[in-house]
Design a protein around this motif. Structure first.
Motif, PDB file in Angstrom:
ATOM      1  N   ALA A 126     -11.881-104.468 -21.116  1.00 42.21           N
ATOM      2  CA  ALA A 126     -10.998-105.239 -21.319  1.00 42.21           C
ATOM      3  C   ALA A 126     -11.623-104.912 -23.342  1.00 42.21           C
ATOM      4  O   ALA A 126     -12.164-104.369 -23.645  1.00 42.21           O
ATOM      5  CB  ALA A 126     -11.578-106.674 -21.713  1.00 42.21           C
ATOM      6  N   ALA A 127     -10.582-104.431 -23.920  1.00 43.84           N
ATOM      7  CA  ALA A 127     -10.503-103.627 -24.920  1.00 43.84           C
ATOM      8  C   ALA A 127     -10.658-104.847 -25.999  1.00 43.84           C
ATOM      9  O   ALA A 127     -11.933-104.507 -26.719  1.00 43.84           O
ATOM     10  CB  ALA A 127      -8.850-103.512 -25.066  1.00 43.84           C
ATOM     11  N   GLN A 128     -10.570-106.021 -26.210  1.00 45.21           N
ATOM     12  CA  GLN A 128     -10.830-106.823 -26.888  1.00 45.21           C
ATOM     13  C   GLN A 128     -12.124-108.604 -26.459  1.00 45.21           C
ATOM     14  O   GLN A 128     -11.745-107.878 -24.904  1.00 45.21           O
ATOM     15  CB  GLN A 128     -10.040-108.122 -27.167  1.00 45.21           C
ATOM     16  N   PRO A 129     -13.024-108.132 -27.083  1.00 42.85           N
ATOM     17  CA  PRO A 129     -14.404-108.936 -26.103  1.00 42.85           C
ATOM     18  C   PRO A 129     -14.065-110.044 -25.509  1.00 42.85           C
ATOM     19  O   PRO A 129     -12.822-110.335 -26.172  1.00 42.85           O
ATOM     20  CB  PRO A 129     -15.061-109.175 -27.129  1.00 42.85           C
ATOM     21  N   VAL A 130     -14.327-110.406 -24.672  1.00 49.13           N
ATOM     22  CA  VAL A 130     -14.064-112.439 -24.509  1.00 49.13           C
ATOM     23  C   VAL A 130     -14.891-113.316 -24.834  1.00 49.13           C
ATOM     24  O   VAL A 130     -16.012-113.086 -24.843  1.00 49.13           O
ATOM     25  CB  VAL A 130     -14.132-112.661 -22.788  1.00 49.13           C
ATOM     26  N   PHE A 131     -14.940-114.358 -25.818  1.00 49.91           N
ATOM     27  CA  PHE A 131     -15.904-114.633 -26.484  1.00 49.91           C
ATOM     28  C   PHE A 131     -15.315-116.600 -25.839  1.00 49.91           C
ATOM     29  O   PHE A 131     -13.644-116.887 -26.163  1.00 49.91           O
ATOM     30  CB  PHE A 131     -15.731-114.702 -27.893  1.00 49.91           C
ATOM     31  N   HIS A 132     -16.156-117.130 -25.971  1.00 49.91           N
ATOM     32  CA  HIS A 132     -16.153-118.619 -25.098  1.00 49.91           C
ATOM     33  C   HIS A 132     -16.462-119.187 -26.572  1.00 49.91           C
ATOM     34  O   HIS A 132     -17.735-119.587 -27.097  1.00 49.91           O
ATOM     35  CB  HIS A 132     -16.817-119.264 -24.259  1.00 49.91           C
ATOM     36  N   THR A 133     -15.487-121.065 -26.976  1.00 51.08           N
ATOM     37  CA  THR A 133     -16.489-121.248 -27.599  1.00 51.08           C
ATOM     38  C   THR A 133     -16.732-122.880 -27.302  1.00 51.08           C
ATOM     39  O   THR A 133     -15.870-123.291 -26.288  1.00 51.08           O
ATOM     40  CB  THR A 133     -15.036-122.161 -29.274  1.00 51.08           C
ATOM     41  N   VAL A 134     -18.118-122.930 -28.088  1.00 48.00           N
ATOM     42  CA  VAL A 134     -18.790-124.106 -27.010  1.00 48.00           C
ATOM     43  C   VAL A 134     -17.916-125.336 -26.925  1.00 48.00           C
ATOM     44  O   VAL A 134     -18.317-125.758 -28.333  1.00 48.00           O
ATOM     45  CB  VAL A 134     -20.237-123.958 -26.444  1.00 48.00           C
ATOM     46  N   GLN A 135     -17.694-126.430 -26.103  1.00 50.61           N
ATOM     47  CA  GLN A 135     -16.782-127.414 -26.066  1.00 50.61           C
ATOM     48  C   GLN A 135     -18.194-129.108 -26.672  1.00 50.61           C
ATOM     49  O   GLN A 135     -18.878-128.208 -24.750  1.00 50.61           O
ATOM     50  CB  GLN A 135     -15.799-128.468 -25.025  1.00 50.61           C
ATOM     51  N   LYS A 136     -18.158-129.678 -26.760  1.00 51.58           N
ATOM     52  CA  LYS A 136     -18.530-130.723 -26.468  1.00 51.58           C
ATOM     53  C   LYS A 136     -19.216-131.246 -24.693  1.00 51.58           C
ATOM     54  O   LYS A 136     -18.340-131.600 -23.871  1.00 51.58           O
ATOM     55  CB  LYS A 136     -18.582-132.324 -26.988  1.00 51.58           C
ATOM     56  N   GLY A 137     -20.203-131.285 -24.359  1.00 54.70           N
ATOM     57  CA  GLY A 137     -20.768-131.321 -22.596  1.00 54.70           C
ATOM     58  C   GLY A 137     -20.919-130.257 -22.145  1.00 54.70           C
ATOM     59  O   GLY A 137     -21.465-130.373 -21.024  1.00 54.70           O
ATOM     60  N   GLU A 138     -20.555-128.993 -22.459  1.00 43.07           N
ATOM     61  CA  GLU A 138     -20.207-127.905 -21.495  1.00 43.07           C
ATOM     62  C   GLU A 138     -22.155-127.394 -21.760  1.00 43.07           C
ATOM     63  O   GLU A 138     -22.658-127.299 -22.276  1.00 43.07           O
ATOM     64  CB  GLU A 138     -19.664-126.695 -22.249  1.00 43.07           C
ATOM     65  N   THR A 139     -22.429-126.291 -20.607  1.00 34.85           N
ATOM     66  CA  THR A 139     -23.386-125.619 -19.983  1.00 34.85           C
ATOM     67  C   THR A 139     -22.723-124.752 -20.280  1.00 34.85           C
ATOM     68  O   THR A 139     -21.390-124.560 -19.695  1.00 34.85           O
ATOM     69  CB  THR A 139     -23.788-126.441 -18.633  1.00 34.85           C
ATOM     70  N   LEU A 140     -24.269-123.751 -18.900  1.00 36.02           N
ATOM     71  CA  LEU A 140     -23.619-122.404 -19.225  1.00 36.02           C
ATOM     72  C   LEU A 140     -22.954-122.101 -18.005  1.00 36.02           C
ATOM     73  O   LEU A 140     -22.792-121.051 -17.831  1.00 36.02           O
ATOM     74  CB  LEU A 140     -24.806-121.463 -19.416  1.00 36.02           C
ATOM     75  N   SER A 141     -23.088-122.895 -17.327  1.00 32.71           N
ATOM     76  CA  SER A 141     -22.860-123.008 -15.792  1.00 32.71           C
ATOM     77  C   SER A 141     -21.526-123.390 -15.699  1.00 32.71           C
ATOM     78  O   SER A 141     -20.944-122.625 -15.371  1.00 32.71           O
ATOM     79  CB  SER A 141     -23.766-123.830 -15.130  1.00 32.71           C
ATOM     80  N   ALA A 142     -21.151-124.183 -16.085  1.00 37.40           N
ATOM     81  CA  ALA A 142     -19.422-124.402 -16.344  1.00 37.40           C
ATOM     82  C   ALA A 142     -18.477-123.446 -17.146  1.00 37.40           C
ATOM     83  O   ALA A 142     -18.001-123.178 -16.491  1.00 37.40           O
ATOM     84  CB  ALA A 142     -19.113-126.469 -17.286  1.00 37.40           C
ATOM     85  N   ILE A 143     -19.502-123.271 -17.977  1.00 39.14           N
ATOM     86  CA  ILE A 143     -18.685-122.095 -18.801  1.00 39.14           C
ATOM     87  C   ILE A 143     -19.161-120.418 -17.835  1.00 39.14           C
ATOM     88  O   ILE A 143     -17.764-119.882 -17.212  1.00 39.14           O
ATOM     89  CB  ILE A 143     -19.405-121.518 -20.011  1.00 39.14           C
ATOM     90  N   ALA A 144     -19.961-120.280 -17.039  1.00 36.82           N
ATOM     91  CA  ALA A 144     -19.264-119.517 -16.245  1.00 36.82           C
ATOM     92  C   ALA A 144     -18.637-119.589 -14.891  1.00 36.82           C
ATOM     93  O   ALA A 144     -18.051-118.703 -14.130  1.00 36.82           O
ATOM     94  CB  ALA A 144     -21.229-119.494 -15.837  1.00 36.82           C
ATOM     95  N   LYS A 145     -19.375-120.768 -13.924  1.00 32.90           N
ATOM     96  CA  LYS A 145     -18.240-121.319 -13.567  1.00 32.90           C
ATOM     97  C   LYS A 145     -16.643-120.574 -13.955  1.00 32.90           C
ATOM     98  O   LYS A 145     -15.532-120.599 -13.503  1.00 32.90           O
ATOM     99  CB  LYS A 145     -18.228-122.304 -12.603  1.00 32.90           C
ATOM    100  N   HIS A 146     -15.988-121.091 -14.957  1.00 32.06           N
ATOM    101  CA  HIS A 146     -14.729-121.031 -16.103  1.00 32.06           C
ATOM    102  C   HIS A 146     -14.485-119.834 -16.035  1.00 32.06           C
ATOM    103  O   HIS A 146     -13.765-119.209 -15.770  1.00 32.06           O
ATOM    104  CB  HIS A 146     -14.551-121.951 -17.022  1.00 32.06           C
ATOM    105  N   HIS A 147     -15.377-119.232 -16.494  1.00 27.80           N
ATOM    106  CA  HIS A 147     -14.849-116.909 -17.200  1.00 27.80           C
ATOM    107  C   HIS A 147     -15.739-116.141 -15.801  1.00 27.80           C
ATOM    108  O   HIS A 147     -14.811-115.517 -15.173  1.00 27.80           O
ATOM    109  CB  HIS A 147     -15.413-116.919 -18.019  1.00 27.80           C
TER     110      HIS A 147
END
Length: 182
Positions: A126-147
């Motif tokens: 990707a030309a631009q990196p993908v950054f994710h802002t952590v929301q309350k209650g999120e885990t790395l597993s949930a972020i991995a599932k989403h992205h």
């Protein structure tokens, strides 16, 4: 030049009680570099920019110390601070290092924006990196599932954010994370 937004009130506090400095663009000394020689007064010289104010220099020193403390190589960049925005001037750092520096600096309490030029993305990335802002209650597993489509790929996100992350369970709301794109 890319511009990334961060949650100003979230992150590690390295500045102490004071917020970001007044809007004055000032370079930070590069770690390990000799101080610049004092400018020589020349007859009929053009007016010079105002000197660093002490608070801006203190904050630039704190930014450089934090980058060094987490083990990132900042020898090929220069940091500038204007208010709550940091500009990272690339002097030859690779893309991965630049992305990590953007996050390391942006995840400091009091910093709202980071501006930087990234080296070109490798073919197929990707030309631009993908950054994710952590929301309350999120885990790395949930972020991995989403992205990434699989919660078990959380370790890839953890590794992409080393050395800023020391433990996959130690993330906080407002923190920005780098999502590996393969």
């Amino acid at each position: 030049m890319g511009l990334w937004d961060f949650v100003k009130e979230a992150g590690k506090s390295v500045f102490g009680e004071a917020e970001a400095a007044e809007p004055k663009m000032q370079p930070a000394p590069t770690a390990g570099a000799a101080p610049a020689p004092a400018p020589q007064a020349a007859p009929q010289a053009a007016p010079q920019a105002p000197a660093h104010d002490a608070d801006t220099q203190r904050k630039l020193d704190a930014l450089n110390a934090e980058v060094k403390a987490i083990g990132l190589d900042a020898s090929k960049v220069r940091l500038y601070l204007t208010g709550d925005m940091v500009r990272i001037e690339n002097k030859g750092a690779d893309r991965e290092t630049m992305e990590k520096l953007i996050l390391a600096v942006g995840n400091i309490k009091g910093i709202a924006k980071v501006e930087a030029d990234l080296p070109p993305a490798p073919a197929g990335a990707a030309a631009q990196p993908v950054f994710h802002t952590v929301q309350k209650g999120e885990t790395l597993s949930a972020i991995a599932k989403h992205h990434l489509g699989d919660a078990n790929r959380y370790r890839e996100i953890f590794e992409a954010n080393r050395p800023m992350l020391s433990d996959p369970d130690k993330i906080y709301p407002g923190q920005s994370l780098r999502i590996p794109v393969k």
